[in-house]
Design a protein around this motif. Structure first.
Motif, PDB file in Angstrom:
ATOM      1  N   ASN A 298       0.259   8.850  -7.210  1.00 57.72           N
ATOM      2  CA  ASN A 298       1.250   8.166  -6.364  1.00 57.72           C
ATOM      3  C   ASN A 298       0.787   6.802  -5.853  1.00 57.72           C
ATOM      4  OD1 ASN A 298       3.466  10.093  -6.304  1.00 57.72           O
ATOM      5  ND2 ASN A 298       2.080  11.426  -5.155  1.00 57.72           N
ATOM      6  N   LYS A 299      -0.118   6.164  -6.574  1.00 60.01           N
ATOM      7  CA  LYS A 299      -0.651   4.868  -6.131  1.00 60.01           C
ATOM      8  C   LYS A 299      -0.084   3.684  -6.909  1.00 60.01           C
ATOM      9  CE  LYS A 299      -5.032   6.397  -4.089  1.00 60.01           C
ATOM     10  NZ  LYS A 299      -4.739   7.826  -4.018  1.00 60.01           N
ATOM     11  N   ALA A 300       0.853   3.937  -7.823  1.00 63.23           N
ATOM     12  CA  ALA A 300       1.523   2.841  -8.533  1.00 63.23           C
ATOM     13  C   ALA A 300       2.822   2.495  -7.798  1.00 63.23           C
ATOM     14  CB  ALA A 300       1.808   3.248  -9.972  1.00 63.23           C
ATOM     15  N   LEU A 301       3.597   1.572  -8.362  1.00 64.62           N
ATOM     16  CA  LEU A 301       4.952   1.301  -7.897  1.00 64.62           C
ATOM     17  C   LEU A 301       5.902   1.882  -8.937  1.00 64.62           C
ATOM     18  CD1 LEU A 301       4.452  -2.419  -6.779  1.00 64.62           C
ATOM     19  CD2 LEU A 301       4.554  -0.392  -5.308  1.00 64.62           C
ATOM     20  N   TYR A 302       6.993   2.525  -8.496  1.00 67.77           N
ATOM     21  CA  TYR A 302       7.799   3.324  -9.409  1.00 67.77           C
ATOM     22  C   TYR A 302       9.242   2.833  -9.456  1.00 67.77           C
ATOM     23  CZ  TYR A 302       3.720   6.213  -8.731  1.00 67.77           C
ATOM     24  OH  TYR A 302       2.423   6.645  -8.654  1.00 67.77           O
ATOM     25  N   PHE A 303       9.831   2.888 -10.651  1.00 65.71           N
ATOM     26  CA  PHE A 303      11.209   2.436 -10.843  1.00 65.71           C
ATOM     27  C   PHE A 303      11.972   3.454 -11.670  1.00 65.71           C
ATOM     28  CE2 PHE A 303       8.725   0.810 -14.378  1.00 65.71           C
ATOM     29  CZ  PHE A 303       9.521   1.031 -15.490  1.00 65.71           C
ATOM     30  N   ARG A 304      13.295   3.473 -11.468  1.00 65.95           N
ATOM     31  CA  ARG A 304      14.180   4.380 -12.196  1.00 65.95           C
ATOM     32  C   ARG A 304      15.175   3.651 -13.089  1.00 65.95           C
ATOM     33  NH1 ARG A 304      14.160   9.973 -13.127  1.00 65.95           N
ATOM     34  NH2 ARG A 304      12.969  10.979 -11.475  1.00 65.95           N
ATOM     35  N   ASP A 305      15.366   2.354 -12.828  1.00 70.82           N
ATOM     36  CA  ASP A 305      16.299   1.574 -13.644  1.00 70.82           C
ATOM     37  C   ASP A 305      15.858   0.118 -13.641  1.00 70.82           C
ATOM     38  OD1 ASP A 305      17.323   0.376 -11.222  1.00 70.82           O
ATOM     39  OD2 ASP A 305      18.619   2.125 -10.968  1.00 70.82           O
ATOM     40  N   SER A 306      16.547  -0.706 -14.414  1.00 68.48           N
ATOM     41  CA  SER A 306      16.131  -2.104 -14.580  1.00 68.48           C
ATOM     42  C   SER A 306      16.260  -2.889 -13.275  1.00 68.48           C
ATOM     43  CB  SER A 306      16.951  -2.767 -15.685  1.00 68.48           C
ATOM     44  OG  SER A 306      18.330  -2.757 -15.374  1.00 68.48           O
ATOM     45  N   ASP A 307      17.279  -2.575 -12.472  1.00 70.14           N
ATOM     46  CA  ASP A 307      17.454  -3.283 -11.202  1.00 70.14           C
ATOM     47  C   ASP A 307      16.306  -2.980 -10.245  1.00 70.14           C
ATOM     48  OD1 ASP A 307      19.803  -4.465 -12.038  1.00 70.14           O
ATOM     49  OD2 ASP A 307      21.079  -2.885 -11.209  1.00 70.14           O
ATOM     50  N   GLU A 308      15.874  -1.716 -10.210  1.00 72.29           N
ATOM     51  CA  GLU A 308      14.778  -1.337  -9.324  1.00 72.29           C
ATOM     52  C   GLU A 308      13.475  -1.983  -9.778  1.00 72.29           C
ATOM     53  OE1 GLU A 308      13.332   2.640  -6.921  1.00 72.29           O
ATOM     54  OE2 GLU A 308      14.406   2.879  -8.815  1.00 72.29           O
ATOM     55  N   LEU A 309      13.268  -2.066 -11.088  1.00 73.03           N
ATOM     56  CA  LEU A 309      12.071  -2.739 -11.596  1.00 73.03           C
ATOM     57  C   LEU A 309      12.095  -4.218 -11.223  1.00 73.03           C
ATOM     58  CD1 LEU A 309       9.477  -2.950 -13.220  1.00 73.03           C
ATOM     59  CD2 LEU A 309      10.857  -3.103 -15.306  1.00 73.03           C
ATOM     60  N   THR A 310      13.244  -4.854 -11.375  1.00 78.48           N
ATOM     61  CA  THR A 310      13.374  -6.267 -11.018  1.00 78.48           C
ATOM     62  C   THR A 310      13.038  -6.491  -9.543  1.00 78.48           C
ATOM     63  OG1 THR A 310      15.007  -6.721 -12.732  1.00 78.48           O
ATOM     64  CG2 THR A 310      15.002  -8.183 -10.819  1.00 78.48           C
ATOM     65  N   ARG A 311      13.562  -5.620  -8.682  1.00 80.24           N
ATOM     66  CA  ARG A 311      13.277  -5.744  -7.247  1.00 80.24           C
ATOM     67  C   ARG A 311      11.777  -5.613  -6.970  1.00 80.24           C
ATOM     68  NH1 ARG A 311      12.166  -2.260  -3.482  1.00 80.24           N
ATOM     69  NH2 ARG A 311      12.745  -0.443  -4.750  1.00 80.24           N
ATOM     70  N   LEU A 312      11.138  -4.621  -7.582  1.00 77.82           N
ATOM     71  CA  LEU A 312       9.702  -4.422  -7.373  1.00 77.82           C
ATOM     72  C   LEU A 312       8.896  -5.623  -7.849  1.00 77.82           C
ATOM     73  CD1 LEU A 312       9.288  -0.695  -8.506  1.00 77.82           C
ATOM     74  CD2 LEU A 312       9.085  -1.576  -6.163  1.00 77.82           C
ATOM     75  N   LEU A 313       9.291  -6.185  -8.973  1.00 78.49           N
ATOM     76  CA  LEU A 313       8.562  -7.329  -9.528  1.00 78.49           C
ATOM     77  C   LEU A 313       8.679  -8.550  -8.626  1.00 78.49           C
ATOM     78  CD1 LEU A 313       9.514  -6.904 -13.286  1.00 78.49           C
ATOM     79  CD2 LEU A 313       7.214  -6.719 -12.331  1.00 78.49           C
ATOM     80  N   HIS A 314       9.853  -8.790  -8.083  1.00 75.71           N
ATOM     81  CA  HIS A 314      10.031  -9.945  -7.207  1.00 75.71           C
ATOM     82  C   HIS A 314       9.328  -9.746  -5.866  1.00 75.71           C
ATOM     83  CE1 HIS A 314      12.416 -12.536  -9.659  1.00 75.71           C
ATOM     84  NE2 HIS A 314      13.373 -11.642  -9.844  1.00 75.71           N
ATOM     85  N   GLU A 315       9.253  -8.514  -5.405  1.00 71.37           N
ATOM     86  CA  GLU A 315       8.605  -8.242  -4.120  1.00 71.37           C
ATOM     87  C   GLU A 315       7.083  -8.212  -4.242  1.00 71.37           C
ATOM     88  OE1 GLU A 315      10.205  -4.597  -2.702  1.00 71.37           O
ATOM     89  OE2 GLU A 315      12.153  -5.447  -2.154  1.00 71.37           O
ATOM     90  N   ASN A 316       6.575  -7.813  -5.416  1.00 66.97           N
ATOM     91  CA  ASN A 316       5.136  -7.580  -5.568  1.00 66.97           C
ATOM     92  C   ASN A 316       4.520  -8.343  -6.729  1.00 66.97           C
ATOM     93  OD1 ASN A 316       4.795  -5.039  -3.651  1.00 66.97           O
ATOM     94  ND2 ASN A 316       6.626  -4.681  -4.887  1.00 66.97           N
TER      95      ASN A 316
END
Length: 348
Positions: A298-316
């Motif tokens: 549980n130490k990574a960042l996790y996504f379920r769809d392309s929008d969630e991945l995009t949000r994580l990438l812009h935030e981190n």
């Protein structure tokens, strides 16, 4: 001396593949009282020595992959009848329908690593999925010890078959070749097989929208799925779709320089590429499933769809390091640890 025969790999020295990397490293790290024999596909080796790193090699004129892997594994097991090793280690379930017959004539301890939940992969036909599910059930039923590479796979085996599997994953430090660290680049990175269950389309759609630089290495021309994706996304200037790379030095450069690693695998337990990147201390963005959460604790960042991945990438996206090296990778995912775990199952 504990004699161990390994069934189910292409062979040694290691070709590109998770099983072969596993075998090469447990052979190289073995104790002095363990003697391995490894079955090899002669189709993959021009040079065929009798031994490799104090390991006996037996060649079969069949492919170790695809449909022929069934016969390849069965013939390997028949050969084990005559050589009578103390332990037979079977990697994968392709030939495991033969195990009830093998057990009739063999006193060898039978250990099977069932790999991931292979029958759930989208690439297989309905008939192939049925065959793999039956093979999995037979493997679990007739093994003396079942190995799962992930707690998620262990839980599945317990729930499905009422059997307690031993969890042994993979090492990853072999990816850290003897090169100095380099400057961080401006791209995110993935290396994987181009298959639907690895959510490649989802990841590409995220980078199509977010405009961040992305390099992905894979076997694009091996399936209609890969060919279609390449035709759709290759024109985007921020996306580089790279053909397979088997040279660890070249892969090191991409892994070492990337801003972060994108891991889309959704089935299959502990994935070697995820274990390998953890040794680089990179921020990992992983598809949200039980297998990836278990592997990364549980130490990574996790996504379920392309929008969630995009949000994580812009935030981190500016974060290029993660704490998993010391807290997870060096404790669980080194070949010395894995080798000791395997050898503890062989007995004395």
């Amino acid at each position: 001396m504990i004699t161990v025969s390994i069934v189910g790999t292409v062979g040694l020295p290691a070709c590109y593949g998770g099983w072969e990397t596993l075998v090469e490293n447990i052979v190289n790290s073995k104790s002095s009282n363990v003697q391995y024999t490894v079955y090899c596909s002669s189709k993959n080796y021009k040079s065929r020595p009798d031994s490799y790193n104090d390991t006996k090699l037996v060649y079969l004129p069949l492919s170790a992959n695809g449909v022929s892997s069934i016969l390849y594994d069965i013939i390997s097991l028949i050969h084990c009848w005559y050589t009578r090793p103390k332990v037979v280690l079977v990697l994968g379930v392709s030939g495991c329908l033969f195990l009830p017959f093998f057990k009739l004539f063999s006193s060898s301890k039978l250990i099977v690593n069932v790999d991931g939940i292979e029958w759930k992969r989208d690439k297989w036909s309905r008939l192939a999925k049925w065959f793999l599910k039956i093979s999995e059930a037979v493997a679990v039923r007739f093994s003396d010890i079942v190995i799962a590479d992930n707690d998620g796979i262990k839980d599945y085996i317990t729930h499905e078959y009422g059997v307690n599997a031993q969890v042994i994953a993979y090492g990853g430090e072999h990816a850290m070749v003897n090169k100095s660290n380099q400057a961080i680049g401006d791209f995110f990175f993935t290396v994987c097989r181009i298959e639907p269950e690895n959510n490649v389309r989802m990841i590409l759609e995220s980078f199509e929208k977010n405009g961040l630089n992305y390099k992905i290495v894979g076997n694009w021309d091996s399936s209609a799925y890969g060919i279609q994706l390449r035709s759709e996304f290759a024109s985007y200037p921020n996306i580089e779709m790279i053909d397979p790379i088997y040279d660890l030095d070249k892969l090191f450069d991409y892994r070492d320089q990337c801003l972060g690693y994108i891991h889309g695998h959704s089935v299959g337990g502990t994935n070697p590429s995820l274990v390998e990147i953890m040794h680089f201390s990179k921020q990992v963005y992983a598809y949200d499933c039980i297998f990836n959460r278990s592997t990364t604790e549980n130490k990574a960042l996790y996504f379920r769809d392309s929008d969630e991945l995009t949000r994580l990438l812009h935030e981190n996206g500016s974060i290029s390091e993660n704490s998993m090296l010391n807290s997870v990778a060096l404790k669980r995912y080194t070949w010395s640890v894995v080798t000791k775990q395997y050898e503890s199952l062989y007995g004395h």
